[in-house]
Scaffold this motif. Structure first.
Motif, PDB file in Angstrom:
ATOM      1  N   TYR A 111      49.194  20.312   1.870  1.00  0.00           N
ATOM      2  CA  TYR A 111      48.164  19.449   1.304  1.00  0.00           C
ATOM      3  C   TYR A 111      47.925  19.749  -0.168  1.00  0.00           C
ATOM      4  O   TYR A 111      47.585  18.857  -0.936  1.00  0.00           O
ATOM      5  CB  TYR A 111      46.863  19.535   2.103  1.00  0.00           C
ATOM      6  CG  TYR A 111      46.902  18.725   3.369  1.00  0.00           C
ATOM      7  CD1 TYR A 111      47.203  17.377   3.335  1.00  0.00           C
ATOM      8  CD2 TYR A 111      46.659  19.297   4.607  1.00  0.00           C
ATOM      9  CE1 TYR A 111      47.264  16.618   4.492  1.00  0.00           C
ATOM     10  CE2 TYR A 111      46.713  18.554   5.764  1.00  0.00           C
ATOM     11  CZ  TYR A 111      47.010  17.212   5.704  1.00  0.00           C
ATOM     12  OH  TYR A 111      47.065  16.468   6.843  1.00  0.00           O
ATOM     13  N   ASN A 112      48.087  21.005  -0.576  1.00  0.00           N
ATOM     14  CA  ASN A 112      47.972  21.332  -1.996  1.00  0.00           C
ATOM     15  C   ASN A 112      49.042  20.599  -2.791  1.00  0.00           C
ATOM     16  O   ASN A 112      48.770  20.075  -3.873  1.00  0.00           O
ATOM     17  CB  ASN A 112      48.086  22.838  -2.222  1.00  0.00           C
ATOM     18  CG  ASN A 112      46.798  23.557  -1.915  1.00  0.00           C
ATOM     19  OD1 ASN A 112      45.736  22.954  -1.890  1.00  0.00           O
ATOM     20  ND2 ASN A 112      46.888  24.848  -1.675  1.00  0.00           N
ATOM     21  N   SER A 113      50.262  20.553  -2.262  1.00  0.00           N
ATOM     22  CA  SER A 113      51.321  19.833  -2.973  1.00  0.00           C
ATOM     23  C   SER A 113      51.012  18.338  -2.998  1.00  0.00           C
ATOM     24  O   SER A 113      51.304  17.661  -3.982  1.00  0.00           O
ATOM     25  CB  SER A 113      52.686  20.104  -2.334  1.00  0.00           C
ATOM     26  OG  SER A 113      52.768  19.556  -1.042  1.00  0.00           O
TER      27      SER A 113
ATOM     28  N   ASN B  40      47.936  27.038   9.751  1.00  0.00           N
ATOM     29  CA  ASN B  40      46.895  26.534   8.849  1.00  0.00           C
ATOM     30  C   ASN B  40      47.258  26.787   7.396  1.00  0.00           C
ATOM     31  O   ASN B  40      47.034  25.932   6.536  1.00  0.00           O
ATOM     32  CB  ASN B  40      45.548  27.183   9.180  1.00  0.00           C
ATOM     33  CG  ASN B  40      44.897  26.583  10.397  1.00  0.00           C
ATOM     34  OD1 ASN B  40      45.218  25.472  10.806  1.00  0.00           O
ATOM     35  ND2 ASN B  40      43.993  27.329  11.015  1.00  0.00           N
ATOM     36  N   ARG B  41      47.825  27.969   7.109  1.00  0.00           N
ATOM     37  CA  ARG B  41      48.248  28.249   5.735  1.00  0.00           C
ATOM     38  C   ARG B  41      49.333  27.280   5.300  1.00  0.00           C
ATOM     39  O   ARG B  41      49.325  26.778   4.175  1.00  0.00           O
ATOM     40  CB  ARG B  41      48.777  29.688   5.634  1.00  0.00           C
ATOM     41  CG  ARG B  41      47.692  30.711   5.544  1.00  0.00           C
ATOM     42  CD  ARG B  41      48.267  32.078   5.160  1.00  0.00           C
ATOM     43  NE  ARG B  41      47.372  33.120   5.596  1.00  0.00           N
ATOM     44  CZ  ARG B  41      47.716  34.141   6.355  1.00  0.00           C
ATOM     45  NH1 ARG B  41      48.957  34.283   6.748  1.00  0.00           N
ATOM     46  NH2 ARG B  41      46.833  35.042   6.700  1.00  0.00           N
ATOM     47  N   ARG B  42      50.287  27.027   6.192  1.00  0.00           N
ATOM     48  CA  ARG B  42      51.399  26.117   5.864  1.00  0.00           C
ATOM     49  C   ARG B  42      50.872  24.703   5.596  1.00  0.00           C
ATOM     50  O   ARG B  42      51.283  24.041   4.637  1.00  0.00           O
ATOM     51  CB  ARG B  42      52.416  26.099   7.009  1.00  0.00           C
ATOM     52  CG  ARG B  42      53.547  25.149   6.816  1.00  0.00           C
ATOM     53  CD  ARG B  42      54.437  25.585   5.655  1.00  0.00           C
ATOM     54  NE  ARG B  42      55.512  24.648   5.502  1.00  0.00           N
ATOM     55  CZ  ARG B  42      55.732  23.946   4.423  1.00  0.00           C
ATOM     56  NH1 ARG B  42      54.986  24.102   3.354  1.00  0.00           N
ATOM     57  NH2 ARG B  42      56.716  23.087   4.367  1.00  0.00           N
TER      58      ARG B  42
ATOM     59  N   GLY C  63      48.065  17.110  -3.164  1.00  0.00           N
ATOM     60  CA  GLY C  63      47.038  16.985  -4.191  1.00  0.00           C
ATOM     61  C   GLY C  63      47.660  16.951  -5.574  1.00  0.00           C
ATOM     62  O   GLY C  63      47.226  16.179  -6.436  1.00  0.00           O
ATOM     63  N   ASP C  64      48.678  17.784  -5.788  1.00  0.00           N
ATOM     64  CA  ASP C  64      49.375  17.784  -7.074  1.00  0.00           C
ATOM     65  C   ASP C  64      50.045  16.440  -7.325  1.00  0.00           C
ATOM     66  O   ASP C  64      49.988  15.888  -8.426  1.00  0.00           O
ATOM     67  CB  ASP C  64      50.418  18.905  -7.130  1.00  0.00           C
ATOM     68  CG  ASP C  64      49.781  20.290  -7.107  1.00  0.00           C
ATOM     69  OD1 ASP C  64      48.569  20.384  -7.390  1.00  0.00           O
ATOM     70  OD2 ASP C  64      50.502  21.262  -6.794  1.00  0.00           O
ATOM     71  N   VAL C  65      50.679  15.899  -6.282  1.00  0.00           N
ATOM     72  CA  VAL C  65      51.346  14.596  -6.416  1.00  0.00           C
ATOM     73  C   VAL C  65      50.314  13.513  -6.716  1.00  0.00           C
ATOM     74  O   VAL C  65      50.503  12.676  -7.601  1.00  0.00           O
ATOM     75  CB  VAL C  65      52.140  14.257  -5.137  1.00  0.00           C
ATOM     76  CG1 VAL C  65      52.608  12.817  -5.142  1.00  0.00           C
ATOM     77  CG2 VAL C  65      53.333  15.205  -4.990  1.00  0.00           C
ATOM     78  N   ALA C  66      49.205  13.543  -5.994  1.00  0.00           N
ATOM     79  CA  ALA C  66      48.153  12.535  -6.217  1.00  0.00           C
ATOM     80  C   ALA C  66      47.582  12.643  -7.621  1.00  0.00           C
ATOM     81  O   ALA C  66      47.321  11.628  -8.279  1.00  0.00           O
ATOM     82  CB  ALA C  66      47.045  12.699  -5.173  1.00  0.00           C
ATOM     83  N   SER C  67      47.415  13.850  -8.099  1.00  0.00           N
ATOM     84  CA  SER C  67      46.902  14.043  -9.458  1.00  0.00           C
ATOM     85  C   SER C  67      47.891  13.490 -10.479  1.00  0.00           C
ATOM     86  O   SER C  67      47.491  12.816 -11.438  1.00  0.00           O
ATOM     87  CB  SER C  67      46.658  15.532  -9.708  1.00  0.00           C
ATOM     88  OG  SER C  67      46.218  15.744 -11.011  1.00  0.00           O
ATOM     89  N   GLY C  68      49.177  13.755 -10.271  1.00  0.00           N
ATOM     90  CA  GLY C  68      50.205  13.220 -11.163  1.00  0.00           C
ATOM     91  C   GLY C  68      50.234  11.703 -11.141  1.00  0.00           C
ATOM     92  O   GLY C  68      50.374  11.054 -12.183  1.00  0.00           O
TER      93      GLY C  68
END
Length: 127
Positions: free
Chosen positions: A58-60, A51-53, A62-67
């Protein structure tokens, strides 16, 4: 037949055997339960790591989507800056089309005049 004294003498041995068997049974059951709990605990730890992995992945994302969102906003701003130029290009294209139509019409008139001049030139020397 057995006498009560013999039974009493045998009974403590049987009780020791029974107590030992019960103690061994409880020990084995507790070992089995402990093993099951350790297995379950290991599975839960593995699930937690997975789950942590996934959360990191998914956090990465999110960063890509934000960019990408920022990039799209910048492209939209640039596109709005070019709208004025595209409208000017459309107006120039329309004027060029009209100019081509006028040139084509003039070309036809020049061709007719040229034919008339050639016709008049050929007719005049023969007279």
């Amino acid at each position: 037949m057995s006498t009560p004294a013999k039974e009493e003498a045998a009974a403590p041995g049987k009780r020791d055997e029974l107590a030992d068997s019960l103690a061994e049974l409880f020990t084995n059951v507790s070992l089995m339960v402990r093993g099951e709990l350790q297995g379950t605990n290991s599975q839960l730890e593995l699930l937690e790591k997975m789950n942590r992995r996934v959360a990191e992945e998914y956090n990465s994302y999110g960063d890509v989507a934000s960019g990408l969102r920022v990039f799209v906003e910048q492209l939209n701003e640039k596109n709005q800056g070019f709208e004025e130029y595209t409208s000017q290009i459309d107006a120039i294209d329309q004027q060029v089309s009209e100019f081509e139509a006028v040139v084509s019409m003039l070309d036809k008139h020049v061709s007719l005049l040229e034919k008339k001049v050639k016709s008049a030139y050929h007719v005049a020397p023969t007279q």
